[in-house]
Every structure is written in C-alpha cells, then in structure tokens.
Design a protein around this motif. Structure first.
Motif, mmCIF file in Angstrom:
data_model
loop_
_atom_site.group_PDB
_atom_site.id
_atom_site.type_symbol
_atom_site.label_atom_id
_atom_site.label_comp_id
_atom_site.label_asym_id
_atom_site.label_seq_id
_atom_site.Cartn_x
_atom_site.Cartn_y
_atom_site.Cartn_z
ATOM 1 N N LEU A 98 71.460 -19.809 -1.822
ATOM 2 C CA LEU A 98 71.089 -19.639 -0.411
ATOM 3 C C LEU A 98 69.916 -20.549 -0.017
ATOM 4 O O LEU A 98 69.444 -20.477 1.112
ATOM 5 C CB LEU A 98 70.715 -18.178 -0.150
ATOM 6 C CG LEU A 98 71.836 -17.142 -0.299
ATOM 7 C CD1 LEU A 98 71.279 -15.739 -0.116
ATOM 8 C CD2 LEU A 98 72.967 -17.411 0.689
ATOM 9 N N ASN A 99 69.515 -21.393 -0.941
ATOM 10 C CA ASN A 99 68.364 -22.267 -0.703
ATOM 11 C C ASN A 99 68.816 -23.723 -0.673
ATOM 12 O O ASN A 99 69.130 -24.308 -1.715
ATOM 13 C CB ASN A 99 67.319 -22.069 -1.806
ATOM 14 C CG ASN A 99 66.028 -22.813 -1.535
ATOM 15 O OD1 ASN A 99 65.943 -23.644 -0.643
ATOM 16 N ND2 ASN A 99 65.003 -22.532 -2.341
ATOM 17 N N PRO A 100 68.857 -24.354 0.495
ATOM 18 C CA PRO A 100 69.366 -25.736 0.571
ATOM 19 C C PRO A 100 68.469 -26.752 -0.125
ATOM 20 O O PRO A 100 68.884 -27.890 -0.369
ATOM 21 C CB PRO A 100 69.393 -25.995 2.092
ATOM 22 C CG PRO A 100 68.394 -25.047 2.669
ATOM 23 C CD PRO A 100 68.452 -23.828 1.800
ATOM 24 N N ASP A 101 67.231 -26.362 -0.471
ATOM 25 C CA ASP A 101 66.325 -27.295 -1.139
ATOM 26 C C ASP A 101 66.526 -27.321 -2.650
ATOM 27 O O ASP A 101 65.875 -28.091 -3.365
ATOM 28 C CB ASP A 101 64.868 -26.899 -0.841
ATOM 29 C CG ASP A 101 64.535 -27.018 0.634
ATOM 30 O OD1 ASP A 101 65.069 -27.935 1.272
ATOM 31 O OD2 ASP A 101 63.756 -26.186 1.151
ATOM 32 N N VAL A 102 67.439 -26.440 -3.137
ATOM 33 C CA VAL A 102 67.725 -26.405 -4.569
ATOM 34 C C VAL A 102 69.211 -26.632 -4.758
ATOM 35 O O VAL A 102 70.045 -25.935 -4.169
ATOM 36 C CB VAL A 102 67.323 -25.051 -5.191
ATOM 37 C CG1 VAL A 102 67.684 -25.019 -6.667
ATOM 38 C CG2 VAL A 102 65.834 -24.798 -4.991
ATOM 39 N N ASN A 103 69.576 -27.627 -5.558
ATOM 40 C CA ASN A 103 71.007 -27.853 -5.832
ATOM 41 C C ASN A 103 71.161 -28.475 -7.221
ATOM 42 O O ASN A 103 70.216 -28.711 -7.926
ATOM 43 C CB ASN A 103 71.656 -28.728 -4.755
ATOM 44 C CG ASN A 103 70.937 -30.039 -4.502
ATOM 45 O OD1 ASN A 103 70.313 -30.592 -5.409
ATOM 46 N ND2 ASN A 103 71.014 -30.522 -3.271
#
Length: 357
Positions: free
Chosen positions: A352-357
């Motif tokens: 749910l965190n776009p800064d982590v992938n």
C-alpha cells in the motif's frame, strides 16, 4: 428519428396492403373495362395519401403521449427517502410477526424456514417483530456516490433492522464478513409481500456484489455445522444460521426498479450454510483486508486512485510492483495480514506504499 422510423414501417405496411388490393381488383374486374379500373386506381391513390396523413397525425399524438409516459423524474435525496423508509419499516415491524415459537422449540423435522404473518385475528396476541427480543439494528452510512447520484450527500445514516432467528452452529459455524462468499438460500420481498427474488436451492453468493443491507445483515449470522447425507445423493447441513433483514431502499436498490418498484424498503429471509473467505483479484490479500476504511464496502477503497478498487487491483499502490510480490517475506512466502512487510512498528504495508517496491 424514432418518429420517422415508425412512419416508414407503417407506411410500408399500408402501401403493401393497398397494392395487394389493387392486384385483387384488377384480377376480379379484368373484364369490366379500363375506365372503371382507372377510376378505382385514382380512388386508391387518394386513399393512400389520406392514410399517410392519418398515420402522421396518429404518430405525432402517440409520440407526445410516449414522451409524457416515459418522463423520468430525477433521483430523490437519500436523506429524504431514508426517513420515509424507516417509518414504513417500523410500521411493518409493529404489525407483523414471525414463527418464533417454532424456532424457540424446534419441532421434529423443522425446516428452518421463516414465516411472516400479520398480527390480526387468531394471531392478535403474537409478539410483533418490533417487540421481538431478537430484533437488532445497526447504522450504515451511505453517500450519493454509492449510487452515482447527482448532488453531494455524504454519510447519510440508514438503519438496518435484523433478527437472528437461529444463530447457526456455535462450534463449527463461521461468521462471515461482508466481503466473503456465502452458501445460502434466500427470499427477497417488498413490504407489500411481493416476492422479487429468491433462491430455494442453496447457491454460492458473492457478498460484495449484493446490496449493502444484505451483506451487512448476513454478516450477523453464523454458518451451519455438520453435514448429514440423506441417502439419495443429497445432503443436509445441520443447524444453519437463519436471519430476517429489514432494509431501507438506500441499503437496497434505491431508485432502481430491480425489486419491481423504486425507493422500495425490502425484507430478506436468509439461511446461511457455509462461508468461504474471498480474494477477488487473487493477489494474496483477502478481500476483507482490502476494505481499508473498514466500513464493509470495499468498492470505495482505491489506494492508487486509478479507478479500480483495491479488491480488484493487482497493484494496489500503483508502483508497478504486483501486490502478490510485495506481501512476501524474504523467503518468498506469502505472509499473513498481520505480518505483511512494512507493517512492523505500525508502519504502512509495502503493498500500500508507492514509495516501496
């Protein structure tokens, strides 16, 4: 355009009939003289023009009436209808009863079917639905966007009333969430007792695709217990959860005529036999956990604002890393909802965190 189409169809039909009449007359009177036939043809041509005029007048009048008959009023306000529906439901509850005596002291061969009757005559002393000790209620908030309505009504409170006639199996019975798949029989009626939908044989029912009042009400039941074979290839699930749901139209179909009338408060009777946890997009996150707002409605949760709610989105945060990959631990195993990567110390899950992938 519709008027022109109507005219062309009727004109073609009438012209064909007149042509057939001409041919018939020519055959019938072929020995009666050309002058007679010329006069008859002249008469038929005049008749044809007259019929065209009549058709145009009739069509114009018909279309005017059609326009009036098909006039659609704009949807009413949720807040306005909710008050009216609640008053109708309360009146219904006060004037009707169900077969609570059978559920309290189940006779041999009891079929666990709810029967609702009017308090009158021989049933004048029955306990009303309104006074039933089993009657409960819950407030569910509905917004105009839930029905794609114009205006900006937000979180309008609607009261769902429900009775748990039979709790279900206390040991094996699973209590569903409003996002699960359920194995049920059901019957839906309007308050005037008109049946508009039913399933007499048990069917698997996706709660997310149902109306809010149904999914929220069934979530108050527990499923049945042991399975008993009947010896004829069929089986019976013992001790099913049985409920009666009374919902305003804002928790049903509102201005849609699906139940046979707009703004119709509804009564559902439901028998719950089995429950299965759902994962609609098969991304490894159960649908109940993709209801971020925890309001029982996963359709209004869209983390990356891409127009697809999370429960139907395989990349919930829109970072181009599939959700199914972001919920795995270092060993590559899918973790449980309470231990998704990123949730340590109360943090936001990686998926749910776009800064982590």
């Amino acid at each position: 355009m519709f008027l022109v189409l109507k005219y062309r169809i009727l004109h073609k039909y009438l012209s064909t009939r007149i042509l057939e009449l001409k041919i018939f007359v020519n055959v019938l009177y072929k020995n009666k003289g050309k002058l007679y036939l010329r006069r008859l043809n002249y008469f038929l041509m005049k008749m044809n023009k007259f019929l065209i005029l009549v058709v145009l007048v009739v069509l114009a009048w018909s279309c005017k009436n059609d326009d009036n008959d098909n006039k659609v009023d704009p949807p009413r306000l949720l807040s306005e209808v909710a008050i009216e529906d609640d008053a109708e439901i309360v009146e219904y509850l006060k004037t009707h009863f169900y077969n609570y005596e059978e559920f309290n002291d189940k006779p041999e061969g009891f079929d666990y079917q709810v029967k609702i009757g009017v308090i009158e005559g021989d049933n004048a002393n029955k306990t009303s639905l309104f006074d039933s000790p089993e009657l409960k209620s819950k407030i569910i908030k509905v917004s105009s966007d839930d029905f794609n309505l114009p205006g900006n009504e937000i979180d309008i409170e609607h009261t769902l009333y429900y009775i748990v006639a039979n709790k279900g199996d206390g040991n094996q019975g699973v209590q569903p969430r409003a996002t699960d798949s359920t194995f049920v029989t059901y019957e839906g009626r309007r308050l005037d007792n008109t049946i508009f939908d039913s399933a007499d044989a048990a069917v698997w029912f996706d709660m997310v695709s149902s109306v809010r009042g149904f999914s929220s009400g069934v979530a108050g039941l527990k499923a049945g217990g042991e399975v008993e074979e009947n010896g004829d290839g069929t089986f019976t699930i013992l001790d099913p959860g049985v409920g009666i749901l009374f919902m305003p139209s804002g928790l049903g179909y509102f201005f849609d005529r699906n139940p046979g009338a707009t703004y119709a408060p509804l009564v559902f009777t439901v028998n719950l036999f089995r429950v299965e946890e759902s994962d609609h997009d098969r991304d490894g996150v159960p649908t109940w956990n993709e209801d971020i707002s925890k309001d029982g409605n996963p359709r209004n949760d869209d983390t990356d604002k891409d127009g697809r709610p999370d429960y139907l989105d395989t990349d919930d945060d829109g970072d181009f890393a599939p959700t199914n990959e972001e919920i795995r631990n270092e060993a590559g195993e899918v973790t449980s909802p309470d231990s998704y990567p990123g949730t340590e110390n109360g943090g936001t899950a990686d998926y749910l965190n776009p800064d982590v992938n």
